[in-house]
Structures are given as structure tokens and as C-alpha cells.
Design an enzyme around this catalytic site. Structure first.
Site, short mmCIF file in Angstrom:
data_model
loop_
_atom_site.label_atom_id
_atom_site.label_comp_id
_atom_site.label_asym_id
_atom_site.label_seq_id
_atom_site.Cartn_x
_atom_site.Cartn_y
_atom_site.Cartn_z
CB CYS A 67 13.57 5.76 -3.95
SG CYS A 67 14.19 5.96 -5.50
CG ASP A 86 -25.01 -6.84 18.62
OD1 ASP A 86 -25.64 -7.43 19.87
OD2 ASP A 86 -25.57 -5.53 19.16
CB CYS A 119 12.16 2.80 -8.53
SG CYS A 119 13.55 2.95 -7.86
#
Length: 766
Positions: free
Chosen positions: A29, A466, A26
């Protein structure tokens, strides 16, 4: 300032490594592992629960073994992953040991738990001593089926921590233990005992209340949630694994007969002869400068330059571009693409981690292992979530017991609180959406560098384009052919192309290439070629004196003079073709606008962005290009070094600016913009400076990139709203006694699955 420089010079150099963390169940952890690693001196770590990876930056004095040992001491496993292009994708089938073991545990638990739940829910099914059968069926589910939760909870408790497994283990063992007490020492074991299923905490006979259906049902439901979550997480990472698998595994290298290198390849490297002058070797033994053969249908082993052959290359898996690209001698090719036509001989220019494919995979993986700021907030909440839930459960038990005196009701409400809480959804909300979004982007030729990029795409209101190489092709091409009265267009093209073919000037190359393409035939030879300074080129073609240049040797006919003047007023270059001193025609040459640029500008406008054309060309040329693609705002005659200043000025005006470019002179502007989009056909400097990399040179992909980024951000926010909202609403309901623990278990399992499934919807983005 001096102190800062001195400090930087004496600071130990930093190194970076990625570890695969095992045993995490989870978000809590992941938070624990991250906290332990960051407590080490000279270490900065980020742990991602969804990808099960830890990205660790550490000083030179620290060993990798020390990092792994710290993770192991925390109760988890850690190892260095194999190189990206050597990874084997985890299968979504029984071939994946982890998924297969989880499927087996789930199947047995469901088969055993289902009768227990049905017996508890339906009084008509309850026969004498049914509760003992329920105990027989429920015990293996709680003990063996729930073993992963109990083992992880015990490991974490030994390290003084609590995680999601702690809540599940405590809740199910408490329900099972209560049931054992009621069966052996209470009245629940007596023949003829009946009870029905209730969504709330209405069981008031403490000595006869059993919770076997809760203990077994919750374990089965949470195992189902874990299985669906694990399978979904693998599906979420499928795009990156597919990208990593694009590379060829072996390659047919050209060797000279009897050469030293050939002997080494055959005798020491497991290579085998594939024909005269050819040796097949593993692709990881390929070196820069090696020449290799690519037959029709084979993957190109690495980045290189075509030395011999003509073919079409299918790059769809790498760039998302469906149309094959024609290549011939001198053209660059990319490793991982497929030779769809003839036989090619390619010289390797990049190998291993330097290839475009490897760099793409690294960019995507780095993005997936990064954390958005909102995810860090979720992680901080997850880190304290479980202890807070344990306190709430204890308070719920005490509150119910004190107010009602009903031990069974207090116990049921407390168990529901333990089961309903879910920090997993919080931990999965951002990384799973990022995992799927970046993976889908890679499939479409869009590389997102990190989660912070997503927020930038939402705020952008101006996009600076550009001109050269972005809106235009960046190459001079033949545009129009105007011929004098009585002249033939094919004759004009043949003569002009023949003379220009002998010149290396960019305009000459454009004329020669354009003439050959339009004629569909070889150009005639030229004799007595001469470059006339200030005029152009001349030579003898088919015995006739041909001159091509910007100045005519004689006055032009009115129609040709008008065509030349019009072309030059629109920023194109016009050259005059004469034969034996008589003007035959006018050819115009210009940097061609990409066919897709106008549509791309329309798409960008549809996203609420204002396009701006930025170029170093003169105002006349810039206005002409802008008008052709639908751009109103033009900034022309800007020196390369001043492009970043233009971006700063636009930002000072209150705009949030995205910049799209591809050249070395765009790198500073890309880095200065709020969002930099680098065309992947451009330079490495531009790609490094950009936040988003567009693998193919199609400006429409810029709009797709912004749309995908915004969609991913929306998905992340939706996941977080659900994850926070679920816990905020569910915990009070459970504490108030409005949820049966088994319903709470189902809701908890669904919350994580919902977040992952919602993220998987990004796979359909197109």
C-alpha cells in the site's frame, strides 16, 4: 556552470509537507501511494508504512488539496497532521478507537473460529452434521471478521492494484467458497462425514473436502497478527509521543495591572487571573519577551532566561541527565524541563516551533520518516511482490492439477501460497527499528538525523574531538592555589577574589568565582580599584594594597616560582597574589577538563575508535589535555577555518572519520566528516551541521550515540534477513504442498509480529 546557476535561479521554490495516510495495511500500500504521488509533476514523496506518514516535497504551483486528492484516488485517505506539540499520543487501550475496533473484531472471530478448528482437527469431536455447525460459526468470521481485508482488496482491485489484503481475501474466500460447493453440491454435507487435521495437502476426496477451518482460522490468525502489530507500532512510537507531550499546556505570565495586553489576554483568549500581576494563558499564546512565573514542580513553558530566583531544574526527560542543574538569574533554561526547587521568573527567548523541544521532536520525526537505501530496495520488492505471488499461486494450482490430477490437493497448495506470502515484514523491517531506535535515543538525549547515519557509525574508525567545549568545559576556572610559607590559603583566596571581582576579564571572573565557591561566603568589597596594563589589577581590600597579575612586583619565593613555572609549562595561566608588595601565593587558571572526558575516551576506544584531539590552542596546552584524558594523537594550533581541511586530510589517509564539536567554527568540520556529532550545548550552526546531536554536554553520550546507532543498524539487518529469509523459504514449502493453509496463516501473522517485536528490544538500550 552558468546554465546550472541560471536554472537554479529560475526553478520554482520547493515546499514541504507531511501527510498522515490512512487505510494502508501493508508495505505494498505504501509503495502504491508513493508511486502515485511521485508521478505528479514537481512532486517528490516518501511514504513510510510504519509511521503512516508521507513526506512530500512539491513545487509552488501545486496545492496541498491536489496531493490529498491523488492519495484518495489511489484508495486511501490523507490529511495534514496537527503541529507536533499539539498531538495527543495514541493510547494502547480501548480509548484508541482503531485499536478497540480491531480488538472487538479479533475477539468475536477467535470465539467463533476456535470451535471450527477443534472440530476439524479432532475426529472424536465430530458428530453427525458437525460440518453444518462449522459453517454456521465460520460464515460470520469469514464475512464480518474478514471484512477489512475484503473491503481493502476490492478498493485496490478497482484501482487496478493488488496488495496483501488481496492475497488474504482471495485465499480465505476461495477456501470458504470451495467448502460451500462441497457442502451443498458435493458429498461433504452428508451425515457421518469425518476428516482429521493434516499439515499437508492430503485431502484427495474433492467432493467431500471442506476448508472451513482454514477460512475461519486464517482470518482469526491474521487479525491477531494485525492487532499485535498495531499495538507494537504504537509502543514503538511511544518515545516520540512522550517527547512531544513534555511541553506545558498553559503558563502564568506577568502583566502590568491594566495593561492593554493583559486585557486582551483575559477577555479574548480565555485567560484567567492567577493573582496580582499574573495571568494564566495557553502556552501557544506566549510571545518572545514575555516574562512568566515557574513555581516548584511546574514545567518551564518555553526556552528562556532566568530573570529572578534560584532553583534546580530537572532536565532528565529531555536530556537523559539524572542530576538536576542549578540555575540562577542570567542562566538559560529549556522548555519542557521541570522546576525542582524555588520560584523562578523567566523571560521567553524562543516560542512555538523555534523552541529546543519542538526542534528535537522535528529532528526525530524527520529521521523516522526517512528511508534507508536498503528500505527502498525492500519497497521495490514489495511493490511487485503481490502480483508475483498471485502468479506463483496460479502456477502451483496448475502444476499440481497437471501432475496429480487431484483438484483438492492443487487447491490447498495454491491457497497456502496465497496465505503464506508476507510483504508486510519487508515493509516493517527498517522503519520500526528506526522508529524505536530514534525514540529511545531522544529519551537518552541523542538525536539521530536519518537512517543513512546508521551506516556511517558502523564504518567509523577515527573520532576527532574538538578540545574547547567538548573535552573541556570551555570556561576558565580556578585550578590550584599555592601559598607562601606562613600565608593562609583562605586569606589569599579572599583578597584575590575581592580584587578580581571588580574586573570583567575572563581570568579575573574565573578567580573571583572560584574563590567565592571555595570560601562559601561573600567576598569583601574593594576600593580604589585599578587595572594596571601589562601587570593585572590592584585595589584596597580591608585597608591593604592587593595586586593580582601575571607579573609579581617583587621576586617570588623559590616554591612559588617553581609552581608558577610548572603551571605555565603545562599550558595553564598563573597569576601572582601580593599584599602590600609581599607575594602571598600563586593561583592557576585553565579551561577545565570535563570530569567525564577521560571515561568517554575509554568508551570510544572500546568501540574500536582512535581518538584525535583537535584544537587551536598551542601544542603544549593540547598535549597536557590529551595526556589527562588518554589521547595519544594531537593536532594543535589549527585555525578555525582550517579544521575542515584537517578532516579531509584524515579521510585522504584512508580513515573513516567522526567529528565531535560544539562551536560555530566546528560546523564546517562536522559537515565534512563522515559522521558529525554535535554537542547540543553548542551553537545552532554546529547542531544543524551534525548527523547526530548530543543534547547534553557529556562526551560519554558520544559513545552511547555510536553504540545505539550500531545496535539499531544491527536490528534492521536482522529484521531484513528474517523478512527475506521467511519468504524465500516459505513460498517453496507452500507450493510443494508441505504446509496446511492455516499453518501458513499463523506463520504469516507471526512474521510481521516478529519483526516489530525484535525492533522493540531497542527500548531496553541503556
Amino acid at each position: 556552470m552558468t546554465g546550472t546557476i541560471a536554472e537554479a535561479l529560475t526553478r520554482e521554490p520547493l515546499q514541504e509537507i507531511e501527510l498522515t495516510i490512512g487505510g494502508m495495511t501493508c508495505a505494498s500500500c505504501a509503495a502504491r501511494v508513493e508511486k502515485k504521488l511521485n508521478r505528479m509533476d514537481g512532486v517528490s514523496a516518501t511514504v513510510n508504512y510504519a509511521t503512516e506518514k508521507a513526506k512530500v516535497t512539491y513545487s509552488e504551483g501545486i496545492q496541498v488539496a491536489d496531493l490529498i486528492a491523488t492519495v484518495v484516488k489511489t484508495g486511501y485517505t490523507a490529511e495534514e497532521p496537527p503541529p507536533p506539540l499539539e498531538e495527543t499520543p495514541a493510547a494502547e487501550s480501548a480509548d484508541d478507537p482503531e485499536l478497540a475496533a480491531l480488538r472487538q473484531r479479533l475477539t468475536v472471530s477467535v470465539v467463533l473460529a476456535l470451535p471450527v478448528v477443534l472440530l476439524s482437527m479432532i475426529p472424536a469431536l465430530q458428530f453427525d452434521n458437525w460440518q453444518w455447525l462449522s459453517l454456521t460459526l465460520a460464515a460470520p468470521v469469514v464475512v464480518w471478521g474478514g471484512l477489512p481485508f475484503h473491503r481493502a482488496a476490492w478498493t485496490n482491485l478497482r484501482h487496478g492494484a493488488a496488495t496483501m489484503d488481496t492475497l488474504v481475501s482471495v485465499g480465505t474466500l476461495a477456501a470458504f467458497g470451495w467448502s460451500l460447493w462441497a457442502l451443498f453440491w458435493g458429498h461433504a454435507g452428508m451425515p457421518g462425514m469425518r476428516h482429521g487435521f493434516d499439515l499437508t495437502v492430503s485431502r484427495t476426496e474433492s467432493s467431500s473436502a471442506i476448508y472451513l477451518e482454514v477460512a475461519a482460522g486464517v482470518v482469526a490468525l491474521i487479525l491477531l497478527g494485525r492487532f499485535l502489530e498495531a499495538r507494537s507500532k504504537r509502543r514503538a512510537g511511544a518515545a516520540l509521543r512522550a517527547l512531544m507531550e513534555l511541553g506545558a499546556k498553559d503558563v502564568c505570565v506577568l502583566r502590568y495591572e491594566g495593561s492593554e495586553r493583559e486585557a486582551l489576554s483575559v477577555e479574548g483568549g480565555g485567560g484567567r487571573r492567577a493573582g496580582a500581576g499574573e495571568v494564566r494563558i495557553p502556552v501557544d499564546r506566549l510571545a518572545v519577551g514575555d516574562r512568566f512565573v515557574v513555581r516548584p514542580g511546574e514545567k518551564i513553558a518555553t526556552d528562556g532566561t532566568v530573570i529572578e530566583g534560584v532553583s534546580a531544574v530537572d532536565a532528565s526527560m529531555l536530556t537523559g541527565e539524572s542530576m538536576p542543574v542549578d540555575v540562577t538569574a542570567g542562566d538559560a533554561v529549556t522548555g519542557g524541563t521541570v522546576n525542582a526547587g524555588g520560584r523562578l521568573v523567566v523571560e521567553a527567548t524562543r516560542v512555538g516551533a523555534d523552541t529546543r523541544l519542538a526542534r528535537m521532536a522535528k529532528l526525530v520525526e524527520d529521521a523516522q520518516n526517512s528511508k534507508a537505501e536498503v528500505q527502498r530496495l525492500a519497497d521495490r520488492i514489495s511493490a511487485v511482490f503481490v502480483p508475483v505471488v498471485l502468479l506463483i499461486a496460479a502456477g502451483t494450482f496448475g502444476g499440481w492439477l497437471g501432475v496429480t490430477g487431484d483438484t483438492a490437493a492443487a487447491f490447498t497448495a495454491a491457497v497456502a501460497v496465497l496465505i503464506i506470502a508476507c510483504p508486510c515484514a519487508l515493509g516493517l523491517a527498517t522503519p520500526t527499528a528506526l522508529l524505536v531506535g530514534t525514540g529511545r535515543g531522544a529519551q537518552l538525549g541523542i538525536l539521530i538525523k536519518g537512517p543513512e547515519v546508521l551506516e556511517s557509525t558502523r564504518r567509523v574508525d577515527t573520532v576527532v574531538l574538538d578540545k574547547t567545549g567538548t573535552v573541556t568545559t570551555g570556561h576558565m576556572t580556578l585550578q590550584e592555589v599555592y601559598v607562601a610559607q606562613g600565608a593562609d590559603e583562605k586569606d589569599v583566596l579572599r583578597l584575590a577574589g575581592a580584587v578580581e571581582h571588580a574586573s570583567e576579564h575572563p581570568i579575573a571572573r574565573a578567580v573571583a568565582a572560584g574563590a567565592a565557591k571555595r570560601l562559601g561566603a561573600a567576598l569583601p568589597p574593594v576600593e580604589a580599584f585599578e587595572n594596571v596594563p601589562g601587570r593585572g589589577v590592584r585595589g584596597l581590600v580591608e585597608g591593604q594594597d592587593v595586586e593580582v597579575g601575571r607579573l609579581a612586583s617583587r621576586p617570588l619565593p623559590e616554591a612559588l616560582a617553581a609552581a608558577k613555572e610548572t603551571a605555565e609549562s603545562e599550558g595553564r595561566t598563573a597569576v601572582v597574589v601580593t599584599r602590600n608588595g609581599v607575594a602571598l601565593g600563586v593561583l592557576t587558571v585553565a579551561d577545565a577538563i570535563k570530569e567525564t572526558s577521560a571515561e568517554a575516551v575509554r568508551r570510544l576506544r572500546a568501540l574500536g575508535l582512535t581518538p584525535v584531539l583537535l584544537t587551536g590552542d598551542n601544542e603544549r596546552v593540547a598535549r597536557s589535555v590529551a595526556a589527562a584524558v588518554g589521547i595519544d594523537e594531537v593536532i594543535a594550533e589549527v585555525l578555525p577555518e582550517d579544521k575542515a581541511d584537517v578532516i579531509r586530510r584524515l579521510r585522504d589517509e584512508g580513515r573513516t572519520v567522526a567529528m565531535v564539536g560544539d562551536g560555530v567554527n566546528d560546523a564546517a568540520a562536522l559537515a565534512t566528516a563522515d559522521l558529525g556529532l554535535a554537542m547540543g550545548t553548542g551553537t545552532d550552526a554546529a547542531i544543524e551541521a551534525g548527523d547526530l546531536t548530543l543534547v547534553r554536554g557529556d562526551l560519554r553520550v558520544a559513545a552511547d550515540a555510536i553504540r545505539l546507532s550500531r545496535r539499531t543498524l544491527t536490528t534492521i539487518k536482522g529484521n531484513l534477513v528474517w523478512a527475506f529469509g521467511y519468504n524465500v523459504a516459505a513460498l517453496p514449502l507452500a507450493a510443494a504442498g508441505l504446509l496446511n493453509p492455516m499453518i501458513a496463516g499463523a506463520a504469516m501473522a507471526f512474521s510481521s509480529v516478529f519483526v516489530v517485536t525484535n525492533s522493540l528490544r531497542l527500548r531496553s538500550f541503556s
